[in-house]
Design an enzyme around this catalytic site. Structure first.
Site, PDB file in Angstrom:
ATOM      1  CB  ALA A 108      10.387  45.980  13.280  1.00 57.27           C
ATOM      2  N   PRO A 109       7.155  46.255  12.727  1.00 59.29           N
ATOM      3  CG  PRO A 109       5.255  47.624  12.620  1.00 59.29           C
ATOM      4  CD  PRO A 109       6.192  46.828  11.753  1.00 59.29           C
ATOM      5  N   GLY A 111       3.423  43.378  14.471  1.00 59.44           N
ATOM      6  CA  GLY A 111       2.040  42.879  14.362  1.00 59.44           C
ATOM      7  C   GLY A 111       1.947  41.365  14.436  1.00 59.44           C
ATOM      8  CE  LYS A 112       2.154  38.806   8.740  1.00 54.87           C
ATOM      9  NZ  LYS A 112       2.351  40.138   8.165  1.00 54.87           N
ATOM     10  NE  ARG A 135      11.066  48.130   9.956  1.00 51.89           N
ATOM     11  CZ  ARG A 135       9.811  48.477   9.672  1.00 51.89           C
ATOM     12  NH1 ARG A 135       9.513  49.743   9.464  1.00 51.89           N
ATOM     13  NH2 ARG A 135       8.867  47.566   9.572  1.00 51.89           N
ATOM     14  CG  ASP A 175       5.431  39.663   7.339  1.00 48.79           C
ATOM     15  OD1 ASP A 175       4.918  39.378   6.243  1.00 48.79           O
ATOM     16  OD2 ASP A 175       5.173  40.720   7.944  1.00 48.79           O
ATOM     17  CB  CYS A 228       2.337  43.146   2.237  1.00 45.98           C
ATOM     18  SG  CYS A 228       3.684  44.304   2.406  1.00 45.98           S
TER      19      CYS A 228
HETATM   20  C1  LIG Z   1       7.271  43.246   6.165  1.00 46.37           C
HETATM   21  S1  LIG Z   1       8.213  43.930   7.405  1.00 46.37           S
HETATM   22  C2  LIG Z   1       7.760  42.996   8.799  1.00 46.37           C
HETATM   23  C3  LIG Z   1       6.431  43.351   9.384  1.00 46.37           C
HETATM   24  C4  LIG Z   1       6.157  42.576  10.650  1.00 46.37           C
HETATM   25  N1  LIG Z   1       6.192  41.152  10.429  1.00 46.37           N
HETATM   26  C5  LIG Z   1       4.824  42.935  11.278  1.00 46.37           C
HETATM   27  O1  LIG Z   1       3.875  42.146  11.189  1.00 46.37           O
HETATM   28  O2  LIG Z   1       4.736  43.997  11.904  1.00 46.37           O
HETATM   29  C6  LIG Z   1       9.800  43.307   7.048  1.00 46.37           C
HETATM   30  C7  LIG Z   1      10.882  43.633   8.053  1.00 46.37           C
HETATM   31  O3  LIG Z   1      12.084  43.029   7.581  1.00 46.37           O
HETATM   32  C8  LIG Z   1      13.196  43.818   7.971  1.00 46.37           C
HETATM   33  N2  LIG Z   1      14.314  43.561   7.022  1.00 46.37           N
HETATM   34  C9  LIG Z   1      14.664  44.261   5.961  1.00 46.37           C
HETATM   35  N3  LIG Z   1      15.752  43.725   5.333  1.00 46.37           N
HETATM   36  C10 LIG Z   1      16.089  42.653   6.043  1.00 46.37           C
HETATM   37  C11 LIG Z   1      17.132  41.712   5.928  1.00 46.37           C
HETATM   38  N4  LIG Z   1      18.033  41.747   4.947  1.00 46.37           N
HETATM   39  N5  LIG Z   1      17.198  40.761   6.837  1.00 46.37           N
HETATM   40  C12 LIG Z   1      16.282  40.706   7.834  1.00 46.37           C
HETATM   41  N6  LIG Z   1      15.276  41.574   7.993  1.00 46.37           N
HETATM   42  C13 LIG Z   1      15.183  42.541   7.111  1.00 46.37           C
HETATM   43  C14 LIG Z   1      12.675  45.242   7.898  1.00 46.37           C
HETATM   44  O4  LIG Z   1      13.372  46.055   8.803  1.00 46.37           O
HETATM   45  C15 LIG Z   1      11.191  45.099   8.228  1.00 46.37           C
HETATM   46  O5  LIG Z   1      10.953  45.495   9.551  1.00 46.37           O
END
Ligand SMILES: C[S@@+](CC[C@H](N)C(=O)[O-])C[C@H]1O[C@@H](n2cnc3c(N)ncnc32)[C@H](O)[C@@H]1O
Length: 438
Positions: A108-109, A111-112, A135, A175, A228
């Site tokens: 989420a959200p 993009g990738k 999300r 990611d 990031c």
């Molecule tokens: C960097 S963002 C991803 C952005 C996404 N790849 C994009 O391009 O739109 C990381 C995501 O990891 C999720 N996240 C957070 N903690 C996590 C966990 N323990 N296990 C899995 N996912 C997690 C978050 O909800 C968040 O949406």
């Protein structure tokens, strides 16, 4: 420790200073053109003057002061997705192909995932997941808007994914959640929220996620690890530790091109810093698993009920390829997938492939997701700008149309369903998506 001291603890002083200076400048904006729906910018923009992304063929920089692309009919029609330029490099480097099975673990959200859908031409299977329910819902809605068919959206803990999928994916996108220093120009809160403790906490989670990715990857499969964050603890150190415990994993070297930096003491991975690359910053590492793994465990869904003729009648009128055996039924809702499907066990599924619609009182009511997959080969009722704005507000359209459900479009991009009732087009745009645009 403050952020500046932290940066200077692992970066060359000149590089750290130049990076800090770049973080005071304005954010760069860009979008990914949805190649499932649009071939050329000129098809949808009157006078496109966007600068091409140096490495992503469907990526473009735009000036947010001049073009508010986030509040636009074309955006609601899924013509493009707004994603910052360095984040786009991750999928460019992973290069998922049509007919692969790909998992986006923290999606989420979206993009990738969306970039992967374009690269895969929506063929094969993309499973995207996010652990946070809200999300994951946003992710699902973005996938729907983009018009993807062969995409499953999950809302699961990574441990549950790991139990369900053993060595099945050709490619995995990780990611990872991170301390977010690459978000400083985008989000003031990221700056306030930053601490070295957060960096270390994230690094711990990132290592666990990478281990999970390893167990779900098949032989010769590839993991794209990205963050990031600029912190070495969340990037190079995570990879070093992972490599130490897996001698069947190797780094696939990324070619260093203009604007890219070699990672710190880690050959083959890259850093994108905003002082060298027009974007917010990313760390990217591509990994490959060499070992022989057990045969993947694949199981198709089995249908318990037969598919009502009304569903098939509707689909037969559309010139889309589908295989009846991959129409699935869940609580009278119908979904379509393909033979790349994996057994999803008891995982929490938000989108089970393409949501076709549901049966109500012996009638088939198509789902909005189906409208969003309409392409140029399908007949739609073309609306002008004003009619489109009214449609997205949820208003009825005074226009001729044939009996039954039709899709309305703007610049040949589908907006959603209408149904002709007493000479008017009754609006079937989902209430939750109503938008006020000018
Ligand atoms: C960097 S963002 C991803 C952005 C996404 N790849 C994009 O391009 O739109 C990381 C995501 O990891 C999720 N996240 C957070 N903690 C996590 C966990 N323990 N296990 C899995 N996912 C997690 C978050 O909800 C968040 O949406």
């Amino acid at each position: 420790m403050d952020f500046e001291t932290h940066l200077k603890s692992f970066l060359d002083i000149d590089e750290a200073n130049s990076l800090l200076k770049a973080l005071e400048k304005r954010q760069k904006h860009s979008f990914l053109l949805n190649t499932l729906k649009v071939n050329n910018l000129i098809d949808i923009f009157d006078n496109p003057q966007f600068i091409k992304h140096p490495y992503v063929s469907n990526g473009y920089y735009y000036d947010k002061e001049k073009d508010n692309l986030g509040k636009n009919i074309l955006f609601e029609a899924g013509a493009y997705y707004i994603q910052e330029p360095s984040a786009m490099m991750a999928i460019e480097i992973l290069d998922p192909k049509p007919n692969e099975r790909v998992l986006d673990m923290c999606a989420a959200p979206g993009g990738k995932s969306i970039h992967a859908i374009n690269k895969m031409q929506d063929k094969g299977l993309l499973i995207c997941n996010d652990v946070i329910p809200l999300r994951a819902k946003i992710l699902s809605s973005n996938i729907e808007k983009y018009g993807a068919r062969n995409c499953i959206v999950l809302n699961e803990k990574i441990d549950n994914l790991k139990k369900q999928f053993n060595c099945v994916f050709d490619k995995i996108i990780l990611d990872a959640p991170c301390s977010g220093s690459g978000m400083f120009r985008k989000n003031e809160f990221a700056k306030v929220d930053w601490s070295i403790n957060k960096v270390l906490e994230c690094a711990k989670i990132q290592k666990e996620l990478l281990e999970a990715a390893y167990s779900m990857l098949k032989e010769k499969g590839r993991i794209l690890y990205s963050t990031c964050s600029y912190s070495i603890e969340e990037n190079e150190n995570v990879i070093h530790e992972f490599l130490k415990s897996h001698d069947d994993i190797k780094i696939i070297p990324i070619e260093i091109k203009e604007g890219m930096l070699e990672a710190i003491n880690l050959k083959g991975a890259i850093r994108l810093h905003p002082n060298h690359f027009e974007g917010e910053g990313h760390f990217i590492c591509l990994l490959e698993k060499e070992s022989v793994t057990p045969k993947p465990y694949l199981k198709m869904i089995t249908r318990k009920k037969s598919i009502p003729f009304q569903v098939l009648d509707f689909l037969n009128k559309l010139p889309i390829d589908y295989d009846k055996q991959f129409i699935a039924n869940r609580n009278d809702e119908y979904y379509l997938l393909n033979d790349y499907l994996l057994d999803l066990g008891n995982l929490k599924v938000l989108r089970y492939g393409l949501h076709l619609g549901k049966m109500i009182n012996n009638r088939f009511e198509p789902n909005h997701a189906l409208a969003m997959t309409y392409n140029k080969n399908l007949k739609t009722i073309e609306l002008n700008r004003e009619e489109s704005i009214n449609y997205l507000k949820g208003l009825t359209i005074n226009k001729d149309g044939n009996e039954g459900y039709q899709v309305v479009s703007y610049k040949n991009l589908p907006l959603g369903f209408v149904k002709q009732v007493h000479g008017v087009l009754k609006n079937h745009y989902p209430k939750g998506l109503y938008k006020k645009l000018d």
